[in-house]
Motif scaffolding. Structure first.
Motif, short mmCIF file in Angstrom:
data_model
loop_
_atom_site.label_atom_id
_atom_site.label_comp_id
_atom_site.label_asym_id
_atom_site.label_seq_id
_atom_site.Cartn_x
_atom_site.Cartn_y
_atom_site.Cartn_z
N GLU A 110 26.17 5.28 -23.34
CA GLU A 110 26.78 6.15 -24.35
C GLU A 110 28.30 6.08 -24.40
O GLU A 110 28.91 6.60 -25.33
CB GLU A 110 26.37 7.60 -24.08
CG GLU A 110 24.88 7.85 -24.04
CD GLU A 110 24.54 9.30 -23.74
OE1 GLU A 110 25.26 10.18 -24.23
OE2 GLU A 110 23.57 9.53 -22.99
N GLY A 111 28.92 5.48 -23.40
CA GLY A 111 30.37 5.50 -23.32
C GLY A 111 30.86 6.83 -22.79
O GLY A 111 30.08 7.75 -22.48
N SER A 112 32.18 6.96 -22.68
CA SER A 112 32.74 8.18 -22.08
C SER A 112 32.61 9.40 -22.98
O SER A 112 32.88 10.52 -22.54
CB SER A 112 34.22 7.95 -21.72
OG SER A 112 34.98 7.65 -22.88
N ASP A 113 32.18 9.21 -24.24
CA ASP A 113 31.89 10.37 -25.08
C ASP A 113 30.82 11.27 -24.44
O ASP A 113 30.76 12.47 -24.71
CB ASP A 113 31.37 9.91 -26.46
CG ASP A 113 32.50 9.55 -27.40
OD1 ASP A 113 33.67 9.82 -27.06
OD2 ASP A 113 32.21 9.00 -28.47
N ALA A 114 30.01 10.66 -23.58
CA ALA A 114 28.94 11.42 -22.93
C ALA A 114 29.50 12.60 -22.14
O ALA A 114 28.85 13.66 -22.03
CB ALA A 114 28.13 10.50 -22.01
N TRP A 115 30.69 12.43 -21.58
CA TRP A 115 31.30 13.50 -20.79
C TRP A 115 31.51 14.76 -21.64
O TRP A 115 31.39 15.88 -21.16
CB TRP A 115 32.64 13.01 -20.24
CG TRP A 115 33.32 13.95 -19.29
CD1 TRP A 115 34.32 14.84 -19.58
CD2 TRP A 115 33.04 14.10 -17.90
NE1 TRP A 115 34.69 15.53 -18.45
CE2 TRP A 115 33.93 15.09 -17.39
CE3 TRP A 115 32.15 13.49 -17.00
CZ2 TRP A 115 33.93 15.48 -16.05
CZ3 TRP A 115 32.16 13.87 -15.68
CH2 TRP A 115 33.04 14.86 -15.21
N PHE A 116 31.83 14.53 -22.91
CA PHE A 116 32.11 15.66 -23.80
C PHE A 116 30.85 16.13 -24.53
O PHE A 116 30.82 17.24 -25.07
CB PHE A 116 33.17 15.25 -24.83
CG PHE A 116 34.45 14.78 -24.19
CD1 PHE A 116 35.45 15.70 -23.87
CD2 PHE A 116 34.65 13.45 -23.85
CE1 PHE A 116 36.63 15.28 -23.26
CE2 PHE A 116 35.82 13.03 -23.25
CZ PHE A 116 36.81 13.95 -22.95
N ALA A 117 29.82 15.29 -24.53
CA ALA A 117 28.59 15.62 -25.28
C ALA A 117 27.56 16.33 -24.42
O ALA A 117 26.67 17.02 -24.96
CB ALA A 117 27.98 14.34 -25.87
N HIS A 118 27.64 16.17 -23.11
CA HIS A 118 26.60 16.71 -22.23
C HIS A 118 27.17 17.77 -21.28
O HIS A 118 28.37 17.79 -21.00
CB HIS A 118 25.97 15.58 -21.39
CG HIS A 118 25.27 14.55 -22.22
ND1 HIS A 118 24.11 14.80 -22.91
CD2 HIS A 118 25.57 13.24 -22.46
CE1 HIS A 118 23.73 13.70 -23.54
NE2 HIS A 118 24.61 12.74 -23.28
N THR A 119 26.27 18.58 -20.78
CA THR A 119 26.66 19.56 -19.77
C THR A 119 26.81 18.88 -18.42
O THR A 119 26.34 17.74 -18.22
CB THR A 119 25.58 20.66 -19.65
OG1 THR A 119 24.37 20.06 -19.15
CG2 THR A 119 25.33 21.34 -20.99
#
Length: 925
Positions: free
Chosen positions: A490-499
């Motif tokens: 998912e790329g580092s966007d995952a950090w902001f998209a997930h808990t």
């Protein structure tokens, strides 16, 4: 009969004019359609590797001349190494995260980052970065740079981000990553912490103030009433954060009388202060700095004590010998304050505004607070003097505004943890120029801990979790491995998209037993992004190797990419990521001024390519000693077009005289070549050796000057001038003509190969016209030439050096005769040489002096003393005299030489014997 038809006049399909702006895009299209990069890599598969790792330019704007200099230098090296037989893949890359892109998205796209979600804002940043990656890629390709443009690396790629946090995790595991409260460079405009590499220094004018602090408890040392310690500072706004005053333990301090008051000052600064303040400052007594420790003073503006402490950072260069100490706003202050257990007061927020802790200054920006603080000091009779000083002050490298020092909690990489290993690795690297070693050594040796956290959104998050119950940080192999798995998908966007729970391994618990976690909100410094490219690229791509053979960037990268790459590589893997580091200087105009938009002295590479061609830019790059600052201007570019034209016209002349030459059957063996031809190959051999040495040592100006001088001097002015007669006049298949063609072929073949890394479009255009070249061949897949051992002949060289010295004297005499209207062309001349005996014997053995001097007749006279009065003495050859007179005989209609036997051939009465013989032979074929 028109005897001109029987001459071997030059003929070629190769175009006379370069028309580079039109031809180069056609050649680029051909390269793309034929997958040239893949063809080159396939041809070198299995060969020894040479890896030049591309330092990623920032994806923010069109390409500029600095880009062109950098990319062309890299391309020259890669193409040279390929032609030396190496497998030299080139993977270009881009730096795509960070504050500048955020700023452009906010400014140009009108996005309010506080009004949209993190993911939406990051999506706009990614779109912006990719746009400029595409724009810059087109510009770099237009320069003729060969690379894997379809598969570049971007720091926003998912796999890259996964590898980056892997390096972070490795450093954290080794204990090199920590969170701490300390002053950092802070940009109030950009609202983030900065690293040393993001700081630029510029002159600024500041209000410097001298302030009295009333002694409250003199500890038996300072007992007089109305005693004050006087400090000096250039940042009045930091006075509210003052908690101490620093003195040097070894300095002598003097108590002086000022009216009814007693001031304490450094004895070594008294004379200067007397003049500055226009006060007598009589000394009452002296004491040592070490005796003043822990005296207390009253803060002039706030209800707070200021403790007198000792510090080695105090100097006598300026000020009073006492340093105003605010641990929340200065690194030295922080260090000495920590020793004394002082509070770290930082009453300024992320925008540079005073907080409630700032008391009466709350809400004011620091620059606005300066005059108010000064006025308040005046009101309470604490201000001794205000003066304006011009000094160097740190600025943000992006927004160019002044920074402040602000104590905040940040994530740091402890340089001390791996400093020793980094310094040892520097010794293992080749630094070009050699001074680069000392520069980076000193930077690493003196570098403080690296602040790696940024309070922004567009970047790779710091992969750390916090226990909600005890606040403890969580980062380990398991959490990093899980995040890497997610980032690769998912790329580092995952950090902001997930808990946090979704990002952590199942069942993760804190040592305190807690099960709930929150995520760090800071992102990593972009220098950490690009500084881990050695892992994200070199260790990940099959065609590359770690460490790289070469890093090549501007000299400013000693504190930037070279530095961060070395730090992350040594910290994670214990070794430097490069074997050699090459640096180039900055761009300046002809007056030595740095090129800038404000001065309007820049050169636009796109404009140069559109008007003159990319090969002109490439020739300019090769012509400069780029290890120093490099000058560029429209006039210099015009000079390059003239130099290019000379090289191109020389190569075109070679081509035009080889139209009927088949190297497989027409070459004349070296042993049968006339001396002048062997001399030309001797010179060619020297050129090959010198050019290859220049490439090998990265001295590309050697390549340019050697090739250019060879084309204009040894070839055009000497050899080709002499050989024209044989090439045009002798029989088409005669050994004399084929001999000259052999030299032309060897020269053309060598020069096209030698110049291919520099004049990449022109040599690609010429190559198919070179005799014997296979139809599908491409010059970039060929190998560099080698000088044949048999060409080296010192005796021949010495002999021809002497002959050419004589030729130079004859040429001067011919030119004077032409100016005096005695002759109108050298072929209308006869030359008589009056020589001493030894020179007579030497010249008597030189065949065809008429060809060498390009005249119709040459007569040798041994008795130099009997020379006629109109014979001129040579300037540089003792005993030689030269007489020029009109040649006798008639002009041959074919070769234009004058000969006494023109007219003796009944069938061809207008030809000389040589031309008549050639024409007879043609008629009998």
């Amino acid at each position: 009969m028109d005897y001109r038809d029987t001459l071997n006049l030059p003929e070629t399909d190769f175009p006379m004019r370069g028309n580079l702006p039109q031809r180069e895009p056609e050649i680029l299209k051909k390269w793309e359609e034929s997958n040239l990069y893949e063809r080159v890599q396939k041809a070198r598969a299995g060969h020894p590797k040479f890896i030049l790792h591309d330092g990623p330019p920032y994806a923010n704007g069109d390409i500029h001349l600095g880009h062109a200099l950098n990319k062309v230098l890299k391309d020259i090296i890669v193409k040279y190494k390929t032609m030396m037989g190496y497998d030299a893949p080139y993977v270009p890359g881009w730096d795509t995260h960070g504050l500048p892109i955020e700023q452009q998205v906010i400014k140009k796209l009108g996005v309010n980052r506080h009004a949209v979600s993190h993911l939406e804002f990051r999506a706009r940043c990614k779109e912006y970065a990719k746009k400029y990656v595409s724009i810059q890629r087109d510009g770099f390709k237009r320069l003729g740079v060969r690379g894997d443009w379809e598969h570049p690396y971007l720091t926003l790629h998912k796999n890259y981000e996964a590898e980056q946090i892997g390096v972070f995790g490795e450093m954290a595991k080794k204990g090199y990553i920590y969170k701490g409260l300390k002053p950092v460079y802070w940009c109030p405009s950009c609202e983030t912490a900065l690293a040393e590499a993001e700081i630029e220094y510029a002159d600024t004018t500041s209000s410097a103030i001298y302030v009295k602090f009333a002694v409250q408890d003199g500890k038996g040392i300072l007992n007089d009433k109305n005693t004050y310690i006087v400090i000096w500072t250039t940042t009045p706004w930091t006075i509210p954060a003052n908690v101490a005053i620093s003195a040097h333990p070894d300095f002598t301090y003097a108590q002086v009388k000022v009216g009814e008051e007693h001031w304490l000052l450094a004895e070594g600064l008294l004379e200067r202060l007397r003049g500055l303040w226009n006060l007598e400052l009589p000394v009452e007594k002296t004491c040592q700095g070490k005796d003043l420790e822990r005296i207390t003073c009253k803060h002039p503006l706030l209800d707070r004590e200021s403790l007198l402490i000792l510090g080695e950072h105090v100097t006598l260069e300026q000020g009073t010998g006492f340093v105003h100490t605010a641990p929340g706003h200065g690194e030295d202050d922080f260090i000495v304050g920590k020793k004394y257990g002082l509070p770290v007061i930082c009453p300024v927020d992320h925008q540079g505004k005073f907080t409630e802790e700032g008391g009466p200054y709350v809400g004011l920006k620091v620059d606005k607070a300066n005059p108010i603080v000064i006025e308040d000091l005046k009101k309470c009779n604490a201000l001794v003097l205000e003066e304006k000083i011009k000094h160097s002050y740190p600025h943000c490298w992006r927004c160019k505004h002044q920074i402040i020092f602000r104590a905040t909690e940040q994530w740091f990489a402890s340089i001390d943890g791996f400093r020793k290993e980094a310094l040892e690795q520097i010794d293992q690297v080749q630094w070009i120029p050699s001074w680069g070693k000392d520069r980076i050594y000193n930077m690493i040796r003196d570098r403080g801990d690296w602040c790696i956290s940024r309070q922004r959104t567009w970047g790779v998050p710091i992969p750390i979790f916090y226990c909600e119950e005890c606040g403890k940080e969580l980062v380990n192999d398991a959490t990093i491995a899980k995040l890497q798995e997610i980032f690769r998908k998912e790329g580092s966007d995952a950090w902001f998209a997930h808990t946090a729970e979704e990002l952590l391994p199942e069942g993760t618990t804190c040592s305190c037993g807690g099960h709930t976690f929150r995520k760090e909100t800071d992102i990593m410094d972009v220098w950490f992004d690009s500084g881990t490219s050695h892992t994200g690229v070199l260790k990940q791509r099959e065609e590359l190797t770690w460490p790289a053979d070469l890093y090549l960037e501007g000299s400013d990268q000693h504190r930037g990419w070279f530095n961060s790459s070395l730090s992350t590589a040594v910290a994670a893997f214990g070794k430097a990521p490069y074997k050699a580091v090459l640096t180039h200087g900055f761009l300046v105009d002809e007056q030595g001024r740095k090129q800038s938009k404000s001065l309007g002295n820049g050169v636009d590479p796109i404009q140069v390519m559109n008007q003159m061609g990319a090969d002109i830019l490439r020739l300019w790059v090769s012509s400069a000693d780029y290890k120093n600052d490099v000058a560029a201007s429209p006039r210099i570019m015009k000079q390059m077009t003239e130099a290019y034209r000379k090289i191109r016209n020389t190569l075109r002349f070679l081509l035009s005289n080889l139209k009927d030459f088949d190297p497989a059957k027409d070459q004349v063996p070296y042993s049968k070549l006339p001396e002048i031809d062997r001399w030309a190959l001797l010179q060619l051999g020297k050129v090959i050796d010198r050019v290859l040495e220049g490439y090998e040592k990265y001295e590309f100006h050697w390549v340019y000057h050697t090739a250019h001088n060879f084309c204009t001097v040894e070839l055009s002015s000497i050899y080709l001038d002499i050989a024209k007669d044989r090439l045009y006049v002798e029989g088409k298949n005669s050994e004399l003509r084929r001999s000259a063609q052999t030299v032309l072929y060897q020269t053309l073949d060598a020069l096209v190969r030698l110049l291919a890394p520099v004049l990449t479009f022109t040599m690609d255009e010429i190559w198919p016209y070179v005799p014997g070249v296979a139809e599908a061949s491409n010059i970039q897949i060929e190998e560099m030439p080698k000088a044949k051992p048999e060409w080296k002949d010192e005796e021949l060289e010495a002999k021809w050096d002497r002959i050419l010295d004589i030729r130079a004297e004859v040429t001067k005499a011919l030119e004077k005769a032409r100016q005096d209207k005695l002759i109108n062309h050298p072929l209308t001349a006869q030359v008589d040489l009056y020589t001493p005996a030894d020179l007579y014997e030497f010249l008597k053995k030189v065949p065809k002096l008429t060809d060498i001097f390009i005249v119709s007749a040459v007569e040798l006279h041994q008795a130099a003393g009997t020379k006629p009065q109109d014979a001129a003495s040579a300037e540089s050859i003792e005993g030689l005299s030269i007489k020029v007179s009109p040649a006798t005989g008639e002009k041959c209609e074919r070769c234009w030489m004058y000969h006494t036997e023109v007219g003796k051939d009944e069938k061809h009465p207008s030809l000389c014997p040589r031309c008549a013989s050639v024409v007879h032979e043609l008629e009998t074929e």
